[in-house]
Design an enzyme around this catalytic site. Structure first.
Site, PDB file in Angstrom:
ATOM      1  N   ARG A  39       0.560   6.368   6.971  1.00 49.74           N
ATOM      2  CA  ARG A  39       0.684   7.798   6.671  1.00 49.74           C
ATOM      3  C   ARG A  39      -0.575   8.346   6.010  1.00 49.74           C
ATOM      4  O   ARG A  39      -1.085   9.402   6.417  1.00 49.74           O
ATOM      5  CB  ARG A  39       1.913   8.061   5.797  1.00 49.74           C
ATOM      6  CG  ARG A  39       3.217   7.802   6.536  1.00 49.74           C
ATOM      7  CD  ARG A  39       4.424   7.992   5.644  1.00 49.74           C
ATOM      8  NE  ARG A  39       4.354   7.046   4.531  1.00 49.74           N
ATOM      9  CZ  ARG A  39       4.921   7.232   3.351  1.00 49.74           C
ATOM     10  NH1 ARG A  39       5.613   8.331   3.113  1.00 49.74           N
ATOM     11  NH2 ARG A  39       4.817   6.324   2.401  1.00 49.74           N
ATOM     12  N   ASN A  57       7.753   8.360   7.086  1.00 43.28           N
ATOM     13  CA  ASN A  57       8.419   7.141   7.528  1.00 43.28           C
ATOM     14  C   ASN A  57       9.849   7.477   7.914  1.00 43.28           C
ATOM     15  O   ASN A  57      10.489   8.315   7.277  1.00 43.28           O
ATOM     16  CB  ASN A  57       8.450   6.096   6.407  1.00 43.28           C
ATOM     17  CG  ASN A  57       7.113   5.441   6.165  1.00 43.28           C
ATOM     18  OD1 ASN A  57       6.241   5.435   7.028  1.00 43.28           O
ATOM     19  ND2 ASN A  57       6.931   4.885   4.986  1.00 43.28           N
TER      20      ASN A  57
END
Length: 110
Positions: A39, A57
């Protein structure tokens, strides 16, 4: 000769305009993509490319992201998702095109 030159200039201009078109995609990345800075790396890459959106996520182990920006930059970010950061092992990337909102600004890790 004059017309030929004008045609070439207008052809190049059209190509540049299509590269600048706004594009929005939703991306699902599977594999070893959580706990490997996927990320944060996506945010850094998006900011470098001038792409807006977000990344998060999912409970099933995948990463979901939305990218919006110039078509060429969005395409480059999607290509990067196929590899991801050094410790990731990407097994699959699903891409869904969505209507561009035009209002996206910045990039967020959720």
């Amino acid at each position: 000769m004059c017309c030929r030159r004008v045609f070439r200039l207008s052809h190049r201009k059209e190509g540049m305009e299509s590269a600048r078109q706004t594009k929005r995609v939703r991306v699902y990345v599977s594999g070893r993509v959580q706990g490997v800075f996927f990320r944060d790396s996506t945010r850094e890459r998006a900011e470098r490319l001038g792409v807006s959106g977000w990344v998060r996520n999912l409970p099933d182990g995948r990463v979901e992201a939305v990218f919006e920006g110039e078509a060429g930059a969005v395409d480059e970010l999607v290509r990067w998702c196929h590899e991801g950061p050094p410790h990731a092992r990407v097994e699959g990337v699903e891409v869904e095109e969505e209507p561009a909102s035009g209002g996206a600004r910045g990039f967020e890790v959720r």
